[in-house]
Enzyme design. Structure first.
Site, mmCIF file in Angstrom:
data_model
loop_
_atom_site.group_PDB
_atom_site.id
_atom_site.type_symbol
_atom_site.label_atom_id
_atom_site.label_comp_id
_atom_site.label_asym_id
_atom_site.label_seq_id
_atom_site.Cartn_x
_atom_site.Cartn_y
_atom_site.Cartn_z
ATOM 1 N N SER A 1 0.754 -1.136 -0.039
ATOM 2 C CA SER A 1 0.070 -0.129 -0.087
ATOM 3 C C SER A 1 0.717 1.266 -0.054
ATOM 4 C CB SER A 1 -0.967 0.049 1.320
ATOM 5 O OG SER A 1 -1.373 1.046 1.583
ATOM 6 N N TYR B 1 -1.709 -1.033 10.521
ATOM 7 C CA TYR B 1 -1.743 -1.221 9.010
ATOM 8 C C TYR B 1 -0.428 -0.912 8.420
ATOM 9 C CZ TYR B 1 -3.501 -1.231 4.358
ATOM 10 O OH TYR B 1 -3.810 -1.387 2.886
HETATM 11 P P1 NDP Z 1 -11.218 -6.254 0.440
HETATM 12 O O1 NDP Z 1 -11.709 -5.971 1.837
HETATM 13 O O2 NDP Z 1 -12.199 -5.936 -0.526
HETATM 14 O O3 NDP Z 1 -10.608 -7.467 0.156
HETATM 15 C C1 NDP Z 1 -9.781 -8.165 1.382
HETATM 16 C C2 NDP Z 1 -9.813 -9.680 1.052
HETATM 17 O O4 NDP Z 1 -8.823 -10.057 1.897
HETATM 18 C C3 NDP Z 1 -10.964 -10.357 0.910
HETATM 19 O O5 NDP Z 1 -11.235 -11.438 -0.184
HETATM 20 C C4 NDP Z 1 -10.939 -11.062 2.455
HETATM 21 O O6 NDP Z 1 -11.759 -12.230 2.061
HETATM 22 C C5 NDP Z 1 -9.680 -11.423 2.363
HETATM 23 N N1 NDP Z 1 -9.198 -11.588 3.836
HETATM 24 C C6 NDP Z 1 -9.186 -10.991 4.838
HETATM 25 N N2 NDP Z 1 -8.715 -11.535 5.962
HETATM 26 C C7 NDP Z 1 -8.526 -12.870 5.477
HETATM 27 C C8 NDP Z 1 -7.771 -13.757 6.370
HETATM 28 N N3 NDP Z 1 -7.611 -14.054 7.506
HETATM 29 N N4 NDP Z 1 -7.629 -15.069 5.616
HETATM 30 C C9 NDP Z 1 -7.793 -15.018 4.109
HETATM 31 N N5 NDP Z 1 -8.220 -13.965 3.552
HETATM 32 C C10 NDP Z 1 -8.416 -12.781 4.151
HETATM 33 O O7 NDP Z 1 -10.011 -5.174 0.341
HETATM 34 P P2 NDP Z 1 -9.095 -4.883 -1.105
HETATM 35 O O8 NDP Z 1 -9.483 -5.620 -2.229
HETATM 36 O O9 NDP Z 1 -8.982 -3.343 -1.099
HETATM 37 O O10 NDP Z 1 -7.883 -5.280 -0.188
HETATM 38 C C11 NDP Z 1 -6.740 -6.141 -0.992
HETATM 39 C C12 NDP Z 1 -5.560 -5.859 -0.446
HETATM 40 O O11 NDP Z 1 -5.139 -4.487 -1.013
HETATM 41 C C13 NDP Z 1 -4.929 -5.711 0.987
HETATM 42 O O12 NDP Z 1 -4.122 -6.128 1.316
HETATM 43 C C14 NDP Z 1 -5.060 -4.217 1.184
HETATM 44 O O13 NDP Z 1 -4.209 -3.506 2.110
HETATM 45 C C15 NDP Z 1 -4.460 -3.724 -0.086
HETATM 46 N N6 NDP Z 1 -4.776 -2.490 -0.479
HETATM 47 C C16 NDP Z 1 -5.837 -1.810 -0.457
HETATM 48 C C17 NDP Z 1 -6.159 -0.653 -0.822
HETATM 49 C C18 NDP Z 1 -7.565 0.034 -0.879
HETATM 50 O O14 NDP Z 1 -7.881 1.151 -0.871
HETATM 51 N N7 NDP Z 1 -8.785 -0.778 -1.149
HETATM 52 C C19 NDP Z 1 -5.132 0.264 -0.842
HETATM 53 C C20 NDP Z 1 -3.731 0.012 -0.610
HETATM 54 C C21 NDP Z 1 -3.674 -1.599 -0.431
HETATM 55 P P3 NDP Z 1 -12.607 -13.138 3.251
HETATM 56 O O15 NDP Z 1 -13.318 -12.089 4.072
HETATM 57 O O16 NDP Z 1 -13.533 -13.817 2.398
HETATM 58 O O17 NDP Z 1 -11.554 -13.926 4.038
#
Ligand code: NDP
Length: 271
Positions: free
Chosen positions: A141, A154
Site C-alpha cells: 500500500s 496497517y
Molecule cells: P477487500 O476487503 O475488498 O478484500 C480483502 C480480501 O482479503 C477479502 O477477499 C478477504 O476475504 C481477504 N481476507 C481478509 N482476512 C483474511 C484472512 N484472515 N484469511 C484469508 N483472507 C482474508 O479489500 P481490498 O481488495 O481493497 O484489499 C486487498 C489488498 O489490497 C489488501 O492487502 C489491502 O491492504 C490492499 N490495499 C487496498 C487498498 C484500498 O484502498 N482498497 C489500498 C492499498 C492496498 P474473506 O473475508 O473471504 O477472508
C-alpha cells in the site's frame, strides 16, 4: 495480459475487491487461477463464473493466519494444475484508530493477516516458485511507503511485508525468483467497511468517497504489467509516485502532507 496465459497463479483475498478482480482478469487472459479466502460461498460463486466464461479456476477456503491452511492452498494449486508460477499475497485488513486509543489486539490482528499471512503463504509456495523461476507479489500500500496516521498497525504490517519480501528477493537473487511489492493507493473495495476500529469492531462504513478512487480492475491491470516487466516495486497512481519521490527528498514535508490529507476525513481520529 498475454504473458499470463497458462500461468498457474494463487491469489489470496480473492473473494472481494482487488483479489477478485485479479482472479477474473488473469483467468480471462488464460491463466489458471487458484482463489483463496475465508468466505467459501463467495469463492465458489466467482470460480463458477470464471469457468462459465471458459476460464480455468479452483478455490480453497483459507484463513491466511493459519499456516496449515496456507499449505493446503498451495498444494491445491500444485495438485490441480501441476505447479505454481505466481503467488499474489493480497489478503489484507485495515484499521482506523489512534494508537492512543486502540486495543493492542487490533494491531496483532493486522500483523497476523497482512504480515504473517504473507509469510505463511510464501513458506509453502517458495519451492514451487524457485522451480518455475516465478513471481511473488505482495500487495502492500502507499501506507507501506510512509506511515499513515490512524493506521499504525496497517502501516507497520505493510512495512513488515516489505522487509520480509526484500530479504526473500536477495536470498533468491541467484535462483531467478521475482519478488514485487505493489503499492496501490485508495481503491474502491470492501477494505474500509471491514476496517477495525479501536475496540476491534468493524467500521461498517467508509469515511472516503469511494467513487473517486482507483478501481480494483485498474489495480489488477497495473499489477499484471509489473509482473510481466518483473518489477521490484509497482507504484500506481499519482499519489503513490509522489509519495515515493517526496519521501526521498523531503520526508518531513511528507509527514505534514499525510497529516493534513488524513485529518480532512470526516470523524478523523486526530486533528
Ligand atoms: P477487500 O476487503 O475488498 O478484500 C480483502 C480480501 O482479503 C477479502 O477477499 C478477504 O476475504 C481477504 N481476507 C481478509 N482476512 C483474511 C484472512 N484472515 N484469511 C484469508 N483472507 C482474508 O479489500 P481490498 O481488495 O481493497 O484489499 C486487498 C489488498 O489490497 C489488501 O492487502 C489491502 O491492504 C490492499 N490495499 C487496498 C487498498 C484500498 O484502498 N482498497 C489500498 C492499498 C492496498 P474473506 O473475508 O473471504 O477472508
Amino acid at each position: 495480459m498475454k504473458t499470463l496465459k497458462d500461468k498457474i497463479i494463487v491469489i489470496t483475498g480473492a473473494s472481494s475487491g482487488i483479489g477478485e478482480a485479479m482472479a477474473r482478469q488473469y483467468a480471462a487472459a488464460g491463466a489458471r487461477v487458484v482463489l483463496g479466502a475465508r468466505q467459501a460461498d463467495r469463492l465458489q460463486r466467482i470460480v463458477a463464473e470464471i469457468r462459465a466464461a471458459g476460464g480455468s479456476a479452483e478455490w480453497c477456503a483459507v484463513d491466511v493466519t493459519r499456516p496449515e491452511e496456507c499449505r493446503a492452498l498451495i498444494e491445491k494449486a500444485a495438485s490441480t494444475f501441476g505447479g505454481l508460477d505466481i503467488l499474489v499475497c493480497n489478503a489484507g485488513i485495515s484499521m482506523r484508530a489512534l494508537f492512543d486509543e486502540v486495543e493492542l489486539d487490533v494491531l496483532h490482528r493486522l500483523m497476523d493477516v497482512n504480515f504473517w499471512g504473507t509469510v505463511n503463504c510464501c513458506k509453502y509456495a517458495l519451492p514451487y516458485l524457485q522451480a518455475s523461476k516465478g513471481s511473488i507479489v505482495g500487495i502492500s500500500s502507499v501506507a507501506g511507503l510512509h506511515g499513515l496516521p490512524g493506521r499504525t498497525g496497517y502501516s507497520a504490517s505493510k512495512y513488515a511485508m516489505t522487509g520480509f519480501l526484500e530479504t526473500l528477493r536477495i536470498e533468491n537473487l541467484k535462483k531467478g525468483l521475482h519478488v514485487m511489492i505493489a503499492c496501490p493507493g485508495f481503491t474502491a473495495s470492501n477494505v474500509r467497511f471491514a476496517a477495525l476500529t479501536a475496540d476491534g469492531s468493524q467500521q461498517g462504513a467508509t469515511p472516503r468517497d469511494e467513487a473517486k478512487m482507483m478501481t480494483p480492475e485498474e489495480v489488477a491491470r497495473i499489477v499484471a504489467r509489473g509482473i510481466r516487466r518483473r518489477r521490484r516495486l509497482c507504484l500506481m497512481e499519482a499519489e503513490g509516485r509522489a509519495t515515493h519521490l517526496v519521501k526521498k527528498f523531503a520526508p518531513a514535508l511528507l509527514d505534514r502532507l499525510f497529516y493534513w490529507f488524513m485529518a480532512k476525513e470526516p470523524d478523523s481520529p486526530f486533528k
